[in-house]
Design an enzyme around this catalytic site. Structure first.
Site, PDB file in Angstrom:
ATOM      1  N   TYR A   1      90.255  59.088  29.317  1.00  0.00           N
ATOM      2  CA  TYR A   1      89.568  59.466  30.548  1.00  0.00           C
ATOM      3  C   TYR A   1      90.179  58.790  31.765  1.00  0.00           C
ATOM      4  O   TYR A   1      91.035  57.902  31.639  1.00  0.00           O
ATOM      5  CB  TYR A   1      88.074  59.168  30.443  1.00  0.00           C
ATOM      6  CG  TYR A   1      87.689  57.712  30.628  1.00  0.00           C
ATOM      7  CD1 TYR A   1      88.005  56.760  29.668  1.00  0.00           C
ATOM      8  CD2 TYR A   1      86.996  57.288  31.754  1.00  0.00           C
ATOM      9  CE1 TYR A   1      87.643  55.420  29.832  1.00  0.00           C
ATOM     10  CE2 TYR A   1      86.620  55.955  31.929  1.00  0.00           C
ATOM     11  CZ  TYR A   1      86.953  55.036  30.964  1.00  0.00           C
ATOM     12  OH  TYR A   1      86.603  53.723  31.133  1.00  0.00           O
TER      13      TYR A   1
ATOM     14  N   ARG B   1      98.449  57.955  35.002  1.00  0.00           N
ATOM     15  CA  ARG B   1      97.892  57.137  33.905  1.00  0.00           C
ATOM     16  C   ARG B   1      97.198  58.030  32.879  1.00  0.00           C
ATOM     17  O   ARG B   1      97.271  57.768  31.676  1.00  0.00           O
ATOM     18  CB  ARG B   1      96.919  56.094  34.472  1.00  0.00           C
ATOM     19  CG  ARG B   1      96.487  55.087  33.411  1.00  0.00           C
ATOM     20  CD  ARG B   1      95.703  53.947  34.002  1.00  0.00           C
ATOM     21  NE  ARG B   1      94.445  54.385  34.580  1.00  0.00           N
ATOM     22  CZ  ARG B   1      93.668  53.630  35.342  1.00  0.00           C
ATOM     23  NH1 ARG B   1      94.019  52.384  35.617  1.00  0.00           N
ATOM     24  NH2 ARG B   1      92.541  54.098  35.832  1.00  0.00           N
TER      25      ARG B   1
ATOM     26  N   ARG C   1      84.556  67.758  10.905  1.00  0.00           N
ATOM     27  CA  ARG C   1      84.821  66.319  10.957  1.00  0.00           C
ATOM     28  C   ARG C   1      85.769  65.842   9.851  1.00  0.00           C
ATOM     29  O   ARG C   1      85.384  65.742   8.689  1.00  0.00           O
ATOM     30  CB  ARG C   1      83.494  65.556  10.865  1.00  0.00           C
ATOM     31  CG  ARG C   1      83.605  64.103  11.269  1.00  0.00           C
ATOM     32  CD  ARG C   1      82.273  63.410  11.124  1.00  0.00           C
ATOM     33  NE  ARG C   1      82.308  62.072  11.695  1.00  0.00           N
ATOM     34  CZ  ARG C   1      82.922  61.047  11.126  1.00  0.00           C
ATOM     35  NH1 ARG C   1      83.540  61.197   9.979  1.00  0.00           N
ATOM     36  NH2 ARG C   1      82.901  59.857  11.709  1.00  0.00           N
TER      37      ARG C   1
ATOM     38  N   HIS D   1      89.145  62.896   9.733  1.00  0.00           N
ATOM     39  CA  HIS D   1      89.813  61.933  10.607  1.00  0.00           C
ATOM     40  C   HIS D   1      91.160  62.438  11.120  1.00  0.00           C
ATOM     41  O   HIS D   1      91.477  62.294  12.292  1.00  0.00           O
ATOM     42  CB  HIS D   1      90.013  60.601   9.887  1.00  0.00           C
ATOM     43  CG  HIS D   1      88.754  59.791   9.818  1.00  0.00           C
ATOM     44  ND1 HIS D   1      87.684  60.158   9.045  1.00  0.00           N
ATOM     45  CD2 HIS D   1      88.389  58.650  10.451  1.00  0.00           C
ATOM     46  CE1 HIS D   1      86.712  59.282   9.194  1.00  0.00           C
ATOM     47  NE2 HIS D   1      87.112  58.356  10.049  1.00  0.00           N
TER      48      HIS D   1
ATOM     49  N   LYS E   1      93.431  54.346  28.284  1.00  0.00           N
ATOM     50  CA  LYS E   1      92.062  54.448  28.816  1.00  0.00           C
ATOM     51  C   LYS E   1      91.258  55.355  27.887  1.00  0.00           C
ATOM     52  O   LYS E   1      91.025  56.539  28.163  1.00  0.00           O
ATOM     53  CB  LYS E   1      92.079  54.955  30.273  1.00  0.00           C
ATOM     54  CG  LYS E   1      90.826  54.559  31.045  1.00  0.00           C
ATOM     55  CD  LYS E   1      91.055  54.660  32.535  1.00  0.00           C
ATOM     56  CE  LYS E   1      89.771  54.552  33.344  1.00  0.00           C
ATOM     57  NZ  LYS E   1      88.984  53.354  33.168  1.00  0.00           N
TER      58      LYS E   1
ATOM     59  N   GLU F   1      90.870  40.711  30.904  1.00  0.00           N
ATOM     60  CA  GLU F   1      90.343  41.536  31.999  1.00  0.00           C
ATOM     61  C   GLU F   1      88.832  41.627  31.841  1.00  0.00           C
ATOM     62  O   GLU F   1      88.253  41.044  30.922  1.00  0.00           O
ATOM     63  CB  GLU F   1      90.979  42.931  31.988  1.00  0.00           C
ATOM     64  CG  GLU F   1      90.660  43.733  30.733  1.00  0.00           C
ATOM     65  CD  GLU F   1      91.239  45.140  30.739  1.00  0.00           C
ATOM     66  OE1 GLU F   1      91.544  45.675  31.822  1.00  0.00           O
ATOM     67  OE2 GLU F   1      91.369  45.715  29.643  1.00  0.00           O
TER      68      GLU F   1
ATOM     69  N   LEU G   1      94.107  47.252  30.747  1.00  0.00           N
ATOM     70  CA  LEU G   1      94.358  48.527  31.407  1.00  0.00           C
ATOM     71  C   LEU G   1      95.158  48.215  32.683  1.00  0.00           C
ATOM     72  O   LEU G   1      94.796  47.289  33.413  1.00  0.00           O
ATOM     73  CB  LEU G   1      93.038  49.205  31.783  1.00  0.00           C
ATOM     74  CG  LEU G   1      93.223  50.580  32.409  1.00  0.00           C
ATOM     75  CD1 LEU G   1      93.596  51.590  31.330  1.00  0.00           C
ATOM     76  CD2 LEU G   1      91.954  51.022  33.116  1.00  0.00           C
TER      77      LEU G   1
HETATM   78  N1  PDD Z   1      87.117  51.215  34.874  1.00  0.00           N
HETATM   79  N2  PDD Z   1      90.028  47.439  33.158  1.00  0.00           N
HETATM   80  C1  PDD Z   1      89.138  48.227  32.525  1.00  0.00           C
HETATM   81  C2  PDD Z   1      88.780  47.903  31.120  1.00  0.00           C
HETATM   82  C3  PDD Z   1      88.556  49.316  33.202  1.00  0.00           C
HETATM   83  O1  PDD Z   1      87.674  50.114  32.559  1.00  0.00           O
HETATM   84  C4  PDD Z   1      88.906  49.560  34.562  1.00  0.00           C
HETATM   85  C5  PDD Z   1      88.326  50.715  35.323  1.00  0.00           C
HETATM   86  C6  PDD Z   1      89.829  48.708  35.178  1.00  0.00           C
HETATM   87  C7  PDD Z   1      90.261  48.912  36.602  1.00  0.00           C
HETATM   88  O2  PDD Z   1      91.102  50.029  36.724  1.00  0.00           O
HETATM   89  P1  PDD Z   1      91.187  50.880  38.082  1.00  0.00           P
HETATM   90  O3  PDD Z   1      91.513  49.926  39.174  1.00  0.00           O
HETATM   91  O4  PDD Z   1      92.292  51.837  37.818  1.00  0.00           O
HETATM   92  O5  PDD Z   1      89.850  51.540  38.266  1.00  0.00           O
HETATM   93  C8  PDD Z   1      90.377  47.667  34.436  1.00  0.00           C
HETATM   94  C9  PDD Z   1      86.566  52.412  35.429  1.00  0.00           C
HETATM   95  C10 PDD Z   1      86.229  52.295  36.866  1.00  0.00           C
HETATM   96  C11 PDD Z   1      85.384  52.890  34.567  1.00  0.00           C
HETATM   97  O6  PDD Z   1      85.563  52.857  33.373  1.00  0.00           O
HETATM   98  O7  PDD Z   1      84.360  53.298  35.089  1.00  0.00           O
END
Ligand code: PDD
Length: 280
Positions: A33, A52, A100, A102, A147, A179, A203
């Site tokens: 996503y 990304r 379903r 895997h 992501k 993070e 990320l």
């Molecule tokens: N999250 N690290 C993680 C684990 C994240 O889920 C996000 C963003 C970031 C920051 O990335 P960016 O600057 O590209 O938004 C870092 C989004 C906002 C969410 O999941 O809602």
């Protein structure tokens, strides 16, 4: 105007947007996503987010139904239909609907979902006072650069932080800060900005990149290297970056106060430059 949904190329009110039970996003978290927000009605760093999305999809061998150019048009169209002052756009791609099993289904159309809702910025008081974070072991998998929609570890972590009265969960892997659950983490130590390097432990945040570029432009030394948990506790300043939090000062880590207990000067300067770069 209702919130906007978009499923496999068709716009509709969000309450009418449906995905079948056998969708692999629901069954396995088999999807990726993106989250994009607008400033002054225009999507922020759209190209970087779509690049990304492509990287995430490629990493899980998910074919893309639309090119980045097509996505860009759909995003802009969704924002226009929503008609909000500021919008928050989620794009979710899954491996599609199949019985379903895997292993990947032989031939199936990926599911493509987008939602457009009103964007509400973080409470101004949190921004001026700073927030608290709770550190905890990073229990996520080894490819945090993808992501993935599979956010269970992030959900559990953020809930724990919430119950402890903290704004964000900050992950620690092998004694080093990686993070946040929804953000990247940066600290200021002896005038230098320090943050975990890009790689599989984090990320690659779009806002992270914008903040580092602004810091370099302002002559702030940037060190992309792991931050020890002990270092975090002794940092002069700390902040989070992310689409939803922008550049958000942190003044408490667990029970310890960060620096002076107030948002730091470099943090405030970067937030100011960030705002100015948006032309607002
Ligand atoms: N999250 N690290 C993680 C684990 C994240 O889920 C996000 C963003 C970031 C920051 O990335 P960016 O600057 O590209 O938004 C870092 C989004 C906002 C969410 O999941 O809602």
């Amino acid at each position: 105007m209702p919130d906007i949904g978009f499923v496999n190329g068709r716009f509709m009110p969000l309450r009418e947007a449906m995905v079948p039970v056998e969708d692999r996003g629901f069954q396995f978290g088999d999807g990726v996503y993106e989250v994009i927000r607008t400033y002054c009605g225009a999507p922020f760093q759209l190209e970087a987010h779509l690049a990304r999305l492509e990287r995430s999809a490629r990493a899980i061998e998910l074919p893309l139904s639309f090119t980045s150019q097509e996505w860009a048009r759909y995003v802009v169209e969704g924002i226009r239909i929503g008609g909000y002052a500021e919008s928050k756009v989620y794009i979710q791609l899954t491996r599609g609907v199949a019985p379903r099993e895997h292993q990947f289904p032989a031939s199936v159309r990926p599911t493509t979902v987008m939602t457009v809702r009103e964007m509400h910025s973080v409470d101004a008081r949190l921004r001026t006072q700073g927030v608290g974070v709770l550190t905890m072991e990073d229990l996520r998998w080894g490819r945090c650069d993808i992501k993935s929609v599979n956010l269970l570890a992030n959900v559990m972590a953020r809930q724990r932080a919430h119950l402890a009265g903290a704004f964000e969960a900050v992950f620690v892997r092998g004694g080093e800060v990686t993070e946040g659950a929804v953000s990247n983490v940066m600290v200021v130590m002896q005038g230098a900005l320090v943050t975990e390097p890009e790689g599989e432990r984090i990320l690659s945040g779009v806002t992270r990149d914008v903040a580092l570029t602004l810091a370099r432009k302002e002559g702030v030394a940037v060190q992309e290297r792991p931050i020890g948990l002990d270092e975090l506790r002794g940092a002069d300043e700390m902040f989070l970056t992310g689409t939803t939090v922008e550049i958000l000062p942190v003044v408490r880590v667990d029970d310890a106060v960060v620096g002076s207990g107030k948002p730091g000067d470099i943090t405030k300067m970067l937030y100011d430059r960030f705002q100015r770069s948006l032309g607002s």
